[in-house]
Scaffold this motif. Structure first.
Motif, PDB file in Angstrom:
ATOM      1  N   PRO A 210       0.832  -1.277   0.008  1.00 38.22           N
ATOM      2  CA  PRO A 210      -0.076  -0.004  -0.126  1.00 38.22           C
ATOM      3  C   PRO A 210       0.709   1.235   0.007  1.00 38.22           C
ATOM      4  CG  PRO A 210      -1.043  -1.751   1.735  1.00 38.22           C
ATOM      5  CD  PRO A 210       0.489  -2.215   1.149  1.00 38.22           C
ATOM      6  N   GLY A 211       0.526   2.157  -0.760  1.00 41.24           N
ATOM      7  CA  GLY A 211       1.192   3.356  -0.880  1.00 41.24           C
ATOM      8  C   GLY A 211       1.091   4.382   0.316  1.00 41.24           C
ATOM      9  N   ALA A 212       1.948   5.308   0.531  1.00 40.80           N
ATOM     10  CA  ALA A 212       1.823   6.363   1.698  1.00 40.80           C
ATOM     11  C   ALA A 212       1.693   7.510   1.026  1.00 40.80           C
ATOM     12  CB  ALA A 212       3.061   6.095   2.330  1.00 40.80           C
ATOM     13  N   GLY A 213       2.168   8.921   1.666  1.00 34.46           N
ATOM     14  CA  GLY A 213       1.952  10.000   1.192  1.00 34.46           C
ATOM     15  C   GLY A 213       2.682  10.392  -0.159  1.00 34.46           C
ATOM     16  N   SER A 214       3.847   9.754  -0.315  1.00 40.50           N
ATOM     17  CA  SER A 214       4.995  10.104  -0.948  1.00 40.50           C
ATOM     18  C   SER A 214       4.633   9.427  -2.359  1.00 40.50           C
ATOM     19  CB  SER A 214       6.151   9.964  -0.617  1.00 40.50           C
ATOM     20  OG  SER A 214       6.737   8.721  -0.654  1.00 40.50           O
ATOM     21  N   GLY A 215       5.379   9.550  -3.629  1.00 41.79           N
ATOM     22  CA  GLY A 215       5.187   8.907  -4.712  1.00 41.79           C
ATOM     23  C   GLY A 215       6.024   7.746  -4.709  1.00 41.79           C
ATOM     24  N   ARG A 216       6.965   7.448  -3.607  1.00 40.28           N
ATOM     25  CA  ARG A 216       7.764   6.198  -3.705  1.00 40.28           C
ATOM     26  C   ARG A 216       6.787   4.865  -3.828  1.00 40.28           C
ATOM     27  NH1 ARG A 216       9.904   9.427   0.371  1.00 40.28           N
ATOM     28  NH2 ARG A 216       9.031   8.079   1.816  1.00 40.28           N
ATOM     29  N   ARG A 217       7.441   3.991  -4.343  1.00 42.90           N
ATOM     30  CA  ARG A 217       6.760   2.547  -4.302  1.00 42.90           C
ATOM     31  C   ARG A 217       7.526   1.440  -3.657  1.00 42.90           C
ATOM     32  NH1 ARG A 217       7.046   3.440  -9.681  1.00 42.90           N
ATOM     33  NH2 ARG A 217       7.829   1.552 -10.208  1.00 42.90           N
ATOM     34  N   TYR A 218       6.744   0.794  -2.550  1.00 43.77           N
ATOM     35  CA  TYR A 218       7.333  -0.160  -1.910  1.00 43.77           C
ATOM     36  C   TYR A 218       6.781  -1.595  -2.295  1.00 43.77           C
ATOM     37  CZ  TYR A 218       8.759   3.720   1.299  1.00 43.77           C
ATOM     38  OH  TYR A 218       9.045   4.892   1.817  1.00 43.77           O
TER      39      TYR A 218
ATOM     40  N   ASP B 231      13.037  10.513  -6.283  1.00 45.74           N
ATOM     41  CA  ASP B 231      14.276  11.628  -6.154  1.00 45.74           C
ATOM     42  C   ASP B 231      15.335  10.878  -5.524  1.00 45.74           C
ATOM     43  OD1 ASP B 231      15.844  13.814  -5.090  1.00 45.74           O
ATOM     44  OD2 ASP B 231      14.282  15.082  -5.371  1.00 45.74           O
ATOM     45  N   ALA B 232      16.520  10.969  -6.451  1.00 47.35           N
ATOM     46  CA  ALA B 232      17.561  10.209  -6.102  1.00 47.35           C
ATOM     47  C   ALA B 232      18.603  10.874  -4.804  1.00 47.35           C
ATOM     48  CB  ALA B 232      18.643  10.241  -7.189  1.00 47.35           C
ATOM     49  N   ALA B 233      18.459  12.227  -4.795  1.00 46.65           N
ATOM     50  CA  ALA B 233      18.943  12.807  -3.468  1.00 46.65           C
ATOM     51  C   ALA B 233      18.052  12.486  -2.210  1.00 46.65           C
ATOM     52  CB  ALA B 233      19.056  14.333  -3.742  1.00 46.65           C
ATOM     53  N   GLU B 234      17.022  12.330  -2.511  1.00 52.85           N
ATOM     54  CA  GLU B 234      15.998  11.788  -1.194  1.00 52.85           C
ATOM     55  C   GLU B 234      16.548  10.391  -0.881  1.00 52.85           C
ATOM     56  OE1 GLU B 234      11.493  12.250   0.169  1.00 52.85           O
ATOM     57  OE2 GLU B 234      11.872  11.323  -1.678  1.00 52.85           O
TER      58      GLU B 234
ATOM     59  N   VAL C   1      21.956  -0.912  -3.729  1.00 59.03           N
ATOM     60  CA  VAL C   1      21.517   0.234  -4.120  1.00 59.03           C
ATOM     61  C   VAL C   1      21.616   0.230  -5.648  1.00 59.03           C
ATOM     62  CG1 VAL C   1      21.557   2.514  -4.165  1.00 59.03           C
ATOM     63  CG2 VAL C   1      21.997   1.312  -2.026  1.00 59.03           C
ATOM     64  N   SER C   2      20.967   0.686  -6.502  1.00 60.00           N
ATOM     65  CA  SER C   2      21.045   0.819  -7.936  1.00 60.00           C
ATOM     66  C   SER C   2      21.855   1.696  -8.322  1.00 60.00           C
ATOM     67  CB  SER C   2      19.881   1.037  -8.792  1.00 60.00           C
ATOM     68  OG  SER C   2      19.136   2.333  -8.499  1.00 60.00           O
ATOM     69  N   ASP C   3      22.741   1.952  -9.409  1.00 62.42           N
ATOM     70  CA  ASP C   3      23.709   2.691  -9.782  1.00 62.42           C
ATOM     71  C   ASP C   3      23.286   4.126 -10.003  1.00 62.42           C
ATOM     72  OD1 ASP C   3      25.387   0.532 -10.047  1.00 62.42           O
ATOM     73  OD2 ASP C   3      25.638   0.400 -12.186  1.00 62.42           O
ATOM     74  N   ASP C   4      22.059   4.263 -10.607  1.00 61.54           N
ATOM     75  CA  ASP C   4      21.517   5.586 -10.350  1.00 61.54           C
ATOM     76  C   ASP C   4      20.956   6.348  -9.035  1.00 61.54           C
ATOM     77  OD1 ASP C   4      19.216   4.215 -10.259  1.00 61.54           O
ATOM     78  OD2 ASP C   4      18.341   4.684 -12.062  1.00 61.54           O
ATOM     79  N   GLY C   5      20.823   5.142  -7.857  1.00 59.49           N
ATOM     80  CA  GLY C   5      20.389   5.674  -6.730  1.00 59.49           C
ATOM     81  C   GLY C   5      18.881   5.804  -6.498  1.00 59.49           C
ATOM     82  N   MET C   6      18.268   5.212  -7.561  1.00 61.87           N
ATOM     83  CA  MET C   6      16.688   5.524  -7.643  1.00 61.87           C
ATOM     84  C   MET C   6      15.955   4.382  -7.100  1.00 61.87           C
ATOM     85  SD  MET C   6      15.943   8.393  -8.829  1.00 61.87           S
ATOM     86  CE  MET C   6      14.074   8.292  -9.116  1.00 61.87           C
ATOM     87  N   ASN C   7      16.526   3.200  -6.667  1.00 60.87           N
ATOM     88  CA  ASN C   7      16.060   1.922  -6.222  1.00 60.87           C
ATOM     89  C   ASN C   7      17.045   1.422  -5.107  1.00 60.87           C
ATOM     90  OD1 ASN C   7      13.992   1.681  -8.782  1.00 60.87           O
ATOM     91  ND2 ASN C   7      16.036   1.930  -9.626  1.00 60.87           N
TER      92      ASN C   7
END
Length: 488
Positions: free
Chosen positions: A33-41, A57-60, A84-90
């Motif tokens: 289930p999703g939360a307030g942000s756009g991140r997917r778990y 957001d890679a910085a987040e 962690v993925s190379d681009d930091g997104m996952n």
């Protein structure tokens, strides 16, 4: 299509990260289930069970990963990031289970039953907070690690206060003086910053961000927005969480627990500390209302709209014993709480009952109104996207999180309900004024299983939260009934 391809790429990357860590491919990957942000778990199962995160957001993401590793080095109970993925997104991390502290305290939140077991877990949780704040700050380069800023400074405070002004106050339609409000915002910033300390401020330390282990031990998540700041703020975030609804006597117990747990790091005078907390309760309440305004009033996410009444109740209680000064801000907030749309006590004590139904047009048609005055509303949900067309939702209803996520994904259902709320609110208010005792509201869809169930659930909670009247909710095709009692 580009967005969908990006989602698929992120999902595939989690599988590869899992294989890199375990040497095996995951047997299943289930969206949570999703939360307030756009991140997917996702929960990935196989030789091990892990949680996969697809960020926006890679910085987040980088802030969370670096903070997690720093906290684990300090012996703090946070999840370990495994890959962690190379681009930091996952990234993938420990699976801390499915029981949040928020779910664990459900009997207290919904029924006012705060058992000894629940109290013990709450005390155990808040006793860990000083360690996160002081030990977590040791050796931490706030400016290099934290996101989006390294400290709760004046600029960050004004972001939060303007968030409240533009996303909640203005959409509420309350007239106000910009110069006078800005003046009091600046005073609030000055007074808060007088209590600045070189501690880690979690910023969203609340029961939804605490997971419980099998032995009831707390584990902490979602601290990527943390930064250097006053330790008072996290105490308030936890104890004044709107939907937690802690009674005053329990809140006082937990403040005492926090003060005792903080003794190795700082000496706190309880009376002075409680007085100082009032400023932070005000700040946090405005920040939360700003977030609810953005997610609910602007983005039309039903969960956040339903959270507003509890936050407004917090604001009312605060104004009964408000911090000194900032007179224009306080008067503006008092006028805000008196607006009819935020008047959660309106109708409390009346004998009115609203009956809310879900039904299927293909089943027995529109429910019969057996009340003396008849009338009410029937809303057709068949224009909304239909989860029933997809095999994975066939055994579920509009009460299940997967269906809720599906319906809320495009924002369509939020706009639909907003119009329904406006019509029903007008009727409820007039019925209360005229002493009517019954109103019926029904939602229909093809089978009475998904869309109508979702809409009826949200309408029932909306009416009970906003007007305090008794609501009888009936999902006819499922044979399920729920009663929301009037708030006296």
């Amino acid at each position: 299509m580009i967005e969908e391809n990006a989602k698929m790429a992120g999902d595939n990357m989690l599988g590869r990260l899992y294989e890199n860590v375990t040497g095996t491919v995951p047997e299943s990957m289930v969206l949570l289930p999703g939360a307030g942000s756009g991140r997917r778990y996702y929960r990935l199962r196989g030789s091990e069970t892990m949680i996969g995160v697809v960020g926006t957001d890679a910085a987040e993401n980088k802030a969370f990963i670096r903070l997690s590793r720093h906290f684990r080095d300090k012996g703090l109970p946070v999840p370990e990031v495994k890959g962690v993925s190379d681009d930091g997104m996952n990234y993938i991390q420990d699976d801390l289970g499915s029981t949040s502290l928020f779910a664990f305290i459900a009997s207290g939140r919904t029924q006012g039953v705060w058992s000894d077991d629940v109290r013990a877990v709450l005390k155990r949780t808040i006793r860990v907070l000083p360690a996160i704040q002081w030990r977590g700050a040791e050796g931490l380069d706030f400016d290099a690690v934290c996101f989006p800023v390294g400290a709760m400074d004046r600029r960050a405070l004004m972001w939060d206060l303007n968030y409240f002004k533009y996303c909640f106050l203005k959409p509420s339609g309350l007239e106000h003086s910009e110069p006078l409000l800005e003046r009091d915002f600046m005073e609030l910033c000055d007074r808060v910053l007088e209590h600045d300390t070189p501690t880690f401020m979690y910023r969203d330390f609340q029961s939804r961000n605490v997971m419980l282990g099998a032995d009831g031990s707390p584990w902490f998540i979602d601290f990527q927005g943390g930064r250097r700041g006053p330790y008072h703020y996290d105490v308030v975030s936890f104890l004044w969480q709107a939907q937690a609804r802690y009674p005053d006597e329990l809140r006082e117990e937990l403040i005492d627990e926090y003060i005792k747990a903080a003794q190795p790091y700082v000496s706190i005078n309880g009376d002075v500390f409680r007085k100082e907390l009032k400023l932070f309760v005000l700040l946090r309440t405005l920040q939360v209302l700003g977030a609810y305004g953005l997610r609910g009033l602007v983005q039309r996410k039903a969960h956040f709209l339903q959270s507003i009444p509890a936050a407004m109740d917090n604001l009312r209680r605060l104004l009964d014993d408000a911090p000194e000064g900032m007179d224009y801000l306080m008067e503006t907030l008092r006028r805000l709480t008196r607006l009819p749309r935020w008047n959660a006590d309106k109708g409390a004590g009346t004998d009115m009952t609203v009956r809310v139904n879900s039904f299927g047009y293909r089943k027995s048609g529109i429910p019969e109104d057996t009340t003396p005055n008849g009338g009410g509303f029937v809303f057709d949900c068949r224009a909304l996207s239909n989860p029933g067309r997809y095999p994975q939702y066939l055994a579920l209803t509009g009460r299940d999180q997967a269906v809720i996520d599906f319906l809320e994904s495009d924002g369509e259902v939020g706009r639909y309900l907003d119009h329904a709320y406006a019509l029903v609110d007008m009727a409820v208010e007039r019925y209360i004024e005229r002493g009517f005792s019954q109103l019926m509201v029904s939602f229909g869809c093809t089978g009475g299983q998904h869309r109508s169930v979702y809409a009826a659930e949200h309408m029932a909670r909306h009416i009970n939260d906003k007007y305090g009247v008794r609501v009888v909710l009936c999902h006819r095709e499922q044979g399920i009934s729920t009663i929301y009692n009037a708030r006296r």
